[in-house]
Design a protein around this motif. Structure first.
Motif, PDB file in Angstrom:
ATOM      1  N   ILE A  71      45.830  47.606  24.807  1.00 56.13           N
ATOM      2  CA  ILE A  71      47.039  47.853  23.870  1.00 56.13           C
ATOM      3  C   ILE A  71      47.548  46.662  22.616  1.00 56.13           C
ATOM      4  N   THR A  72      47.961  46.761  21.893  1.00 64.47           N
ATOM      5  CA  THR A  72      48.533  45.546  20.588  1.00 64.47           C
ATOM      6  C   THR A  72      50.068  45.782  21.528  1.00 64.47           C
ATOM      7  N   ASP A  73      51.086  46.438  20.293  1.00 67.68           N
ATOM      8  CA  ASP A  73      52.202  46.948  20.609  1.00 67.68           C
ATOM      9  C   ASP A  73      52.802  48.739  21.073  1.00 67.68           C
ATOM     10  N   ARG A  74      54.222  48.568  20.958  1.00 66.15           N
ATOM     11  CA  ARG A  74      54.597  50.096  20.823  1.00 66.15           C
ATOM     12  C   ARG A  74      54.785  50.328  19.111  1.00 66.15           C
ATOM     13  N   LYS A  75      54.320  51.477  18.744  1.00 68.12           N
ATOM     14  CA  LYS A  75      54.269  51.568  17.264  1.00 68.12           C
ATOM     15  C   LYS A  75      56.210  51.508  16.187  1.00 68.12           C
ATOM     16  N   LYS A  76      56.721  51.991  17.636  1.00 63.19           N
ATOM     17  CA  LYS A  76      58.127  51.643  16.606  1.00 63.19           C
ATOM     18  C   LYS A  76      58.891  50.633  17.103  1.00 63.19           C
ATOM     19  N   ASP A  77      57.985  49.582  18.089  1.00 57.97           N
ATOM     20  CA  ASP A  77      58.541  48.101  18.358  1.00 57.97           C
ATOM     21  C   ASP A  77      58.348  47.073  17.692  1.00 57.97           C
ATOM     22  N   ILE A  78      57.069  47.630  16.534  1.00 59.29           N
ATOM     23  CA  ILE A  78      56.332  46.977  15.486  1.00 59.29           C
ATOM     24  C   ILE A  78      57.714  45.443  14.557  1.00 59.29           C
ATOM     25  N   ILE A  79      57.497  44.555  14.615  1.00 61.59           N
ATOM     26  CA  ILE A  79      58.423  44.327  13.492  1.00 61.59           C
ATOM     27  C   ILE A  79      57.595  43.342  12.221  1.00 61.59           C
ATOM     28  N   VAL A  80      58.306  43.772  11.142  1.00 61.65           N
ATOM     29  CA  VAL A  80      57.801  43.867  10.068  1.00 61.65           C
ATOM     30  C   VAL A  80      58.235  42.706   9.552  1.00 61.65           C
ATOM     31  N   ASN A  81      58.446  41.530   9.343  1.00 62.48           N
ATOM     32  CA  ASN A  81      58.459  40.260   8.360  1.00 62.48           C
ATOM     33  C   ASN A  81      59.341  40.650   7.601  1.00 62.48           C
ATOM     34  N   SER A  82      59.643  39.590   6.392  1.00 60.10           N
ATOM     35  CA  SER A  82      59.937  39.658   5.207  1.00 60.10           C
ATOM     36  C   SER A  82      58.616  39.575   4.224  1.00 60.10           C
ATOM     37  N   GLN A 102      55.783  41.993  22.224  1.00 60.15           N
ATOM     38  CA  GLN A 102      55.185  41.739  23.334  1.00 60.15           C
ATOM     39  C   GLN A 102      54.519  41.076  23.967  1.00 60.15           C
ATOM     40  N   ARG A 103      53.467  40.597  22.993  1.00 60.60           N
ATOM     41  CA  ARG A 103      52.611  39.777  22.905  1.00 60.60           C
ATOM     42  C   ARG A 103      53.607  37.675  23.046  1.00 60.60           C
TER      43      ARG A 103
END
Length: 588
Positions: free
Chosen positions: A449-460, A468-469
């Motif tokens: 598991i790499t992360d929650r789909k909705k929690d993923i941060i997309v930077n600028s 979470q990692r």
């Protein structure tokens, strides 16, 4: 085993109670001593309480909220509600009045159980507002408010003849329980789990752990039974294999209860393993000297052995000596009989898992969701990859969608969300549960598991970052107890950090200050010390994952202040609401 032929959870329980008869089943500590209730006695109590609930007016399909700490009465009430044809609705004891009211009203509960006076003060006003017909008091309650309260002893009935017919009328497709989600993204939703879904998941667990079943006979229960993980794996599964369950007094007494109860298996969320690791390391640091050096060598050699690295002749001999001098003592603190510790509910940092494995304790990470009853996959002894959540359990289908989302299918799936068809349609499509988690399979079939789909941060810059990692690596530093990273649509990450209590006390003592987080937050020296810890963690992170600036939180993340769910997950939206302006200010 009869997972395919049992028609319901109550039919499974009474079948196993008949087989186990006078053997101990449920244990609790009373007046300083551990006392058991055997299978036959518990079965009698379940029948009696089920008959009493029917006499109170409980009809098949009625929802009954159960708000109590883990204890034998919780188990008896849960089974009795189902045996009477009702649907159990477990509620967290940490709920606010508003959340209790939400669950009571949303589920349409007609009855409820509540444990003691302290919980009743929050729960009873909510029950009154939800117009619940009556509340069964497990313990003595002196103030009842505007709702009918019936003592537990007054509900039990001697005439139990009708209970068998109610159990016989339950079909596998019928709803067994509504398990409300922890509410990381808003109000909790009621997950509809049928008897079939639960029995299917129990069968998959049994098929998966068969090689180790002979060494599993005692479960230590301390995660809230209102959580699907503990409800299925820590209650129903022990029933299905005829095992004993011992109820810990609480998380604070866990270290004391483990050598007392000597469990063969226990389940935890990663946060508790992180806390245990920090406490062990702090205790070793206090001892210092030769004991500290031996401990560190045991961890080093054990970690290398776990990773498959070869040890020299002297190192192999030393490793055996350390097994007696160090690891035996650690295992004894955990009861001395543990076959495995299982981690689930959130991502486990591989370094935490390797730490315990290096000390001779088998730590197995699994994966699941409430919507899947809940166990989907798990590492097993001899087939373990610490960074993964293992392989899917037998009879559970898992595939990865084009966008990386994990999809699950099989008999374990929920029937949907209670009173929420829109949300149901979003996650159940064409027979597949869309979990919202991002993951991948390796060449050996292990799921990561790499992360929650909705929690993923997309930077600028358009880079995807798994918070979470990053948080897991930051939390390994001794100065840091908790943290949340932020940075969506920003050029880099920032973090809100909660210092470790023990470390903070030493920091304050050196400066002649009170170890009060609220007053120390904002102190320049504290910010500098925490930033140094973050910089050490940054060395293990890629450039886009590095945390550039930090803010020390004025309070820890707790269930009480609603910054964490009852299962110890960060409520990111609540943290953002409370500290968003100050996190934004870190960008200048």
């Amino acid at each position: 085993m009869q997972y395919d032929t049992w028609t319901s959870i109550p039919s499974m329980f009474f079948d196993m109670a008949g087989q186990c008869a006078g053997r101990p089943f449920l244990w609790a500590k009373e007046d300083g001593a551990w006392r058991p209730r055997n299978w036959e006695k518990v079965a009698e109590d379940v029948r009696s309480l089920a008959a009493g609930l029917a006499a109170l007016g409980l009809r098949p399909g009625d929802r009954v909220v159960l708000a109590s700490e883990n204890r034998p009465e919780w188990a008896i009430a849960d089974l009795a509600i189902m045996a009477a044809g009702g649907i159990t609705v477990p509620a967290y004891t940490t709920y606010t009045r508003e959340l209790h009211e939400h669950v009571l009203k949303d589920s349409g509960a007609t009855m409820a159980f509540v444990s003691g006076e302290g919980l009743a003060r929050t729960f009873l006003p909510a029950a009154a507002a939800a117009e619940v017909s009556c509340v069964v008091a497990i313990d003595t309650i002196t103030t009842t408010g505007d709702v009918r309260v019936v003592p537990w002893s007054d509900v039990s009935a001697d005439d139990t003849a009708g209970v068998e017919s109610r159990i016989a009328a339950i079909e596998r497709k019928d709803t067994a329980c509504l398990i409300y989600t922890s509410g990381t993204g808003g109000l909790p939703k009621g997950v509809i789990l049928s008897h079939h879904a639960l029995l299917s998941n129990l069968k998959s667990i049994w098929l998966g752990v068969r090689p180790m079943l002979s060494s599993i006979d005692t479960f230590l229960s301390f995660l809230p039974l209102s959580h699907a993980y503990e409800h299925t794996a820590g209650f129903f599964f022990p029933i299905s294999i005829g095992a004993e369950i011992r109820y810990a007094e609480g998380v604070d007494t866990l270290i004391t209860n483990m050598p007392e109860t000597r469990p063969t298996i226990m389940t935890c969320v990663p946060r508790l393993y992180e806390v245990m690791r920090q406490r062990i390391l702090a205790g070793v640091a206090r001892q210092g000297g030769m004991k500290k050096r031996l401990f560190e060598k045991a961890v080093e050699l054990g970690s290398r052995r776990y990773r498959g690295e070869s040890l020299g002749l002297f190192e192999r001999l030393l490793d055996r000596v350390l097994d007696k001098l160090v690891r035996d003592k650690v295992r004894a603190r955990f009861g001395g009989r543990l076959t495995a510790m299982v981690s689930g509910g959130a991502a486990l940092n591989p370094q935490v898992g390797t730490f315990f494995s290096a000390l001779g304790l088998t730590l197995l990470q699994g994966y699941g969701q409430t919507e899947a009853a809940p166990v989907v996959s798990c590492n097993l002894p001899g087939h373990t990859k610490m960074a993964s959540v293992g392989k899917p359990l037998p009879e559970v289908e898992v595939r990865i969608a084009d966008d990386g989302e994990i999809l699950v299918a099989g008999g374990l799936l929920m029937d949907g969300y209670w009173n929420n068809q829109e949300a149901t349609s979003e996650v159940l499509r064409d027979g597949w549960l869309h979990t919202g988690d991002i993951g991948e399979f390796d060449d050996d079939g292990f799921l990561t598991i790499t992360d929650r789909k909705k929690d993923i941060i997309v930077n600028s810059g358009g880079d995807n970052i798994a918070p979470q990692r990053v948080e897991g690596i930051l939390n390994l530093e001794p100065e840091i107890a908790q943290c949340m990273v932020d940075g969506d649509r920003r050029p880099h990450l920032v973090a809100l950090v909660v210092p470790d209590d023990t470390w903070l006390a030493g920091f304050a003592r050196e400066r002649g200050l009170e170890a009060d987080l609220a007053s120390l937050a904002g102190d320049g020296a504290l910010d500098t010390a925490i930033k140094e810890a973050v910089d050490r963690a940054n060395a293990n992170l890629s450039p886009i994952e590095k945390v550039r600036r930090i803010m020390v939180a004025p309070e820890p993340f707790t269930v009480e202040n609603r910054l964490m769910t009852p299962t110890l997950k960060i409520r990111r939206h609540v943290v953002r609401e409370r500290f968003g302006a100050r996190l934004d200010a870190l960008y200048g």
